[in-house]
Design an enzyme around this catalytic site. Structure first.
Site, PDB file in Angstrom:
ATOM      1  N   ASN A   9       7.243  -3.411   3.645  1.00  0.00           N
ATOM      2  CA  ASN A   9       6.286  -4.214   2.883  1.00  0.00           C
ATOM      3  C   ASN A   9       6.835  -4.359   1.464  1.00  0.00           C
ATOM      4  OD1 ASN A   9       4.163  -5.355   1.552  1.00  0.00           O
ATOM      5  ND2 ASN A   9       2.760  -3.616   1.806  1.00  0.00           N
ATOM      6  N   LYS A  11       5.736  -6.105  -0.885  1.00  0.00           N
ATOM      7  CA  LYS A  11       4.671  -6.337  -1.876  1.00  0.00           C
ATOM      8  C   LYS A  11       5.077  -7.493  -2.798  1.00  0.00           C
ATOM      9  CE  LYS A  11       3.213  -1.617  -1.191  1.00  0.00           C
ATOM     10  NZ  LYS A  11       2.599  -0.406  -1.696  1.00  0.00           N
ATOM     11  N   HIS A  95      -4.410  -4.257   3.925  1.00  0.00           N
ATOM     12  CA  HIS A  95      -3.672  -3.249   3.153  1.00  0.00           C
ATOM     13  C   HIS A  95      -4.587  -2.717   2.047  1.00  0.00           C
ATOM     14  CE1 HIS A  95      -0.785  -1.445   0.421  1.00  0.00           C
ATOM     15  NE2 HIS A  95       0.026  -1.355   1.454  1.00  0.00           N
ATOM     16  N   GLU A  97      -4.145  -2.239  -0.954  1.00  0.00           N
ATOM     17  CA  GLU A  97      -4.099  -3.017  -2.207  1.00  0.00           C
ATOM     18  C   GLU A  97      -4.922  -4.296  -2.078  1.00  0.00           C
ATOM     19  OE1 GLU A  97       0.160  -2.932  -2.446  1.00  0.00           O
ATOM     20  OE2 GLU A  97       0.031  -0.765  -2.776  1.00  0.00           O
ATOM     21  N   GLU A 165      -2.313   4.589   6.166  1.00  0.00           N
ATOM     22  CA  GLU A 165      -1.711   4.751   4.849  1.00  0.00           C
ATOM     23  C   GLU A 165      -2.731   5.408   3.918  1.00  0.00           C
ATOM     24  OE1 GLU A 165       1.681   1.701   4.215  1.00  0.00           O
ATOM     25  OE2 GLU A 165      -0.186   0.747   3.634  1.00  0.00           O
ATOM     26  N   GLY A 171       2.905   4.865  -3.119  1.00  0.00           N
ATOM     27  CA  GLY A 171       3.575   4.676  -4.406  1.00  0.00           C
ATOM     28  C   GLY A 171       3.491   5.874  -5.335  1.00  0.00           C
ATOM     29  N   SER A 210       4.764   6.655   0.594  1.00  0.00           N
ATOM     30  CA  SER A 210       5.902   7.402   0.044  1.00  0.00           C
ATOM     31  C   SER A 210       6.915   7.845   1.100  1.00  0.00           C
ATOM     32  CB  SER A 210       5.399   8.608  -0.769  1.00  0.00           C
ATOM     33  OG  SER A 210       4.646   8.163  -1.881  1.00  0.00           O
TER      34      SER A 210
HETATM   35  P1  13P Z   1       5.132   3.210  -0.687  1.00  0.00           P
HETATM   36  O1  13P Z   1       6.122   3.412   0.430  1.00  0.00           O
HETATM   37  O2  13P Z   1       5.757   2.598  -1.912  1.00  0.00           O
HETATM   38  O3  13P Z   1       4.357   4.443  -0.980  1.00  0.00           O
HETATM   39  O4  13P Z   1       4.078   2.105  -0.181  1.00  0.00           O
HETATM   40  C1  13P Z   1       3.493   2.253   1.064  1.00  0.00           C
HETATM   41  C2  13P Z   1       2.789   1.008   1.400  1.00  0.00           C
HETATM   42  O5  13P Z   1       1.796   0.656   0.791  1.00  0.00           O
HETATM   43  C3  13P Z   1       3.355   0.175   2.478  1.00  0.00           C
HETATM   44  O6  13P Z   1       2.456  -0.793   2.874  1.00  0.00           O
END
Ligand code: 13P
Length: 251
Positions: A9, A11, A95, A97, A165, A171, A210
């Site tokens: 992803n 983003k 997601h 976010e 997740e 992150g 992560s």
């Molecule tokens: P990270 O791997 O940066 O923690 O993000 C995970 C994520 O949100 C994947 O959709």
């Protein structure tokens, strides 16, 4: 037997030129790996170029979100029909976010999952609790609700992928322990078994939060973890390929 999936992803990252370079590196780096599924989810602006870059390779394309109508007056939105047209086979739905910054609710997630399936896209439905929810001991209540509400009215589960997740692990560098992740994955599979009986055994459950090439091996060793949804570590070819290779070694 469930085949593994590793999805990157990206983003809100990468210009078109950066996206093409990264997609090329992933295409080349995965050409000799025969099993499993590798999926890239670039931002909308790079879907077309990445779609052309990976054409004919083993890498598949996902969008990071979509709207739940095919067309019409929905300024700024993109429909599942458009995503199919550009070469997507998968789409991330719900997601954390999207839930946090764009106020997507379980009901929106549900409409999108159903619409994606109807359009022939495979939804990767994301669920996960916040730090506060884990501390209050309501992880199962939250994740259970997200899974059940997100799948409400979905009769056939075969084309759905679920990504667990935990929001506190996204992150942050604070990865869930294999035991913590397995515990929630097994819980999700138990819910799926209640609703879909035997079909639940074939559903891929991905862990995200992560994930790196260094920590994936112990996560993927867990019985109900069938792959990874990767954010930060998917932005560098070496890191992402390292994750894929470590999974391919084990599953
Ligand atoms: P990270 O791997 O940066 O923690 O993000 C995970 C994520 O949100 C994947 O959709």
């Amino acid at each position: 037997m469930r085949t593994w999936i590793v999805a990157g992803n990206w983003k809100m990252n990468n210009t078109i030129a950066e996206a093409v370079a990264l997609a090329n590196a992933i295409k080349d780096g995965t050409a000799s790996i025969k099993k499993g599924e590798v999926i890239l989810a670039p931002p909308f602006t790079s879907l077309q170029s990445v779609s052309q870059t990976i054409k004919g390779s083993r890498v598949a394309l996902a969008a990071q979100t979509m709207f739940y109508e095919d067309r019409g007056a929905f300024t700024g939105e993109v429909s599942p029909v458009m995503l199919k047209d550009i070469g997507c086979t998968h789409v991330l739905i719900g997601h954390s976010e999207r839930r946090k910054y764009f106020h997507e609710k379980d009901a929106d997630v549900n409409l999108k999952v159903k619409k994606a399936l109807a359009a022939g896209l495979k939804p990767i439905m994301c669920v996960g609790e916040t730090d506060e929810e884990r501390e209050k001991n309501v992880t199962r209540a939250v994740v259970g609700r997200q899974v059940k509400e997100g799948l409400r009215g979905v009769d056939k589960i075969d084309n759905v992928v679920i990504a667990y997740e935990p929001v506190w692990a996204i992150g942050t560098g604070k990865v869930a322990t294999p035991a913590q992740a397995q515990d929630v994955h097994a819980f999700i599979r138990a819910i799926l078994r209640e609703i879909y009986q035997d079909a639940a055994a074939g559903i891929r459950l991905l862990y995200g939060g992560s994930v790196t090439a260094d920590n994936i091996s112990e996560l993927i060793a867990m019985e109900d973890i069938d792959g990874a949804l990767v954010g930060g570590a998917s932005l560098k070819a070496d890191g992402f390929l390292g994750i894929i290779k470590n999974i391919a070694k084990q599953k």
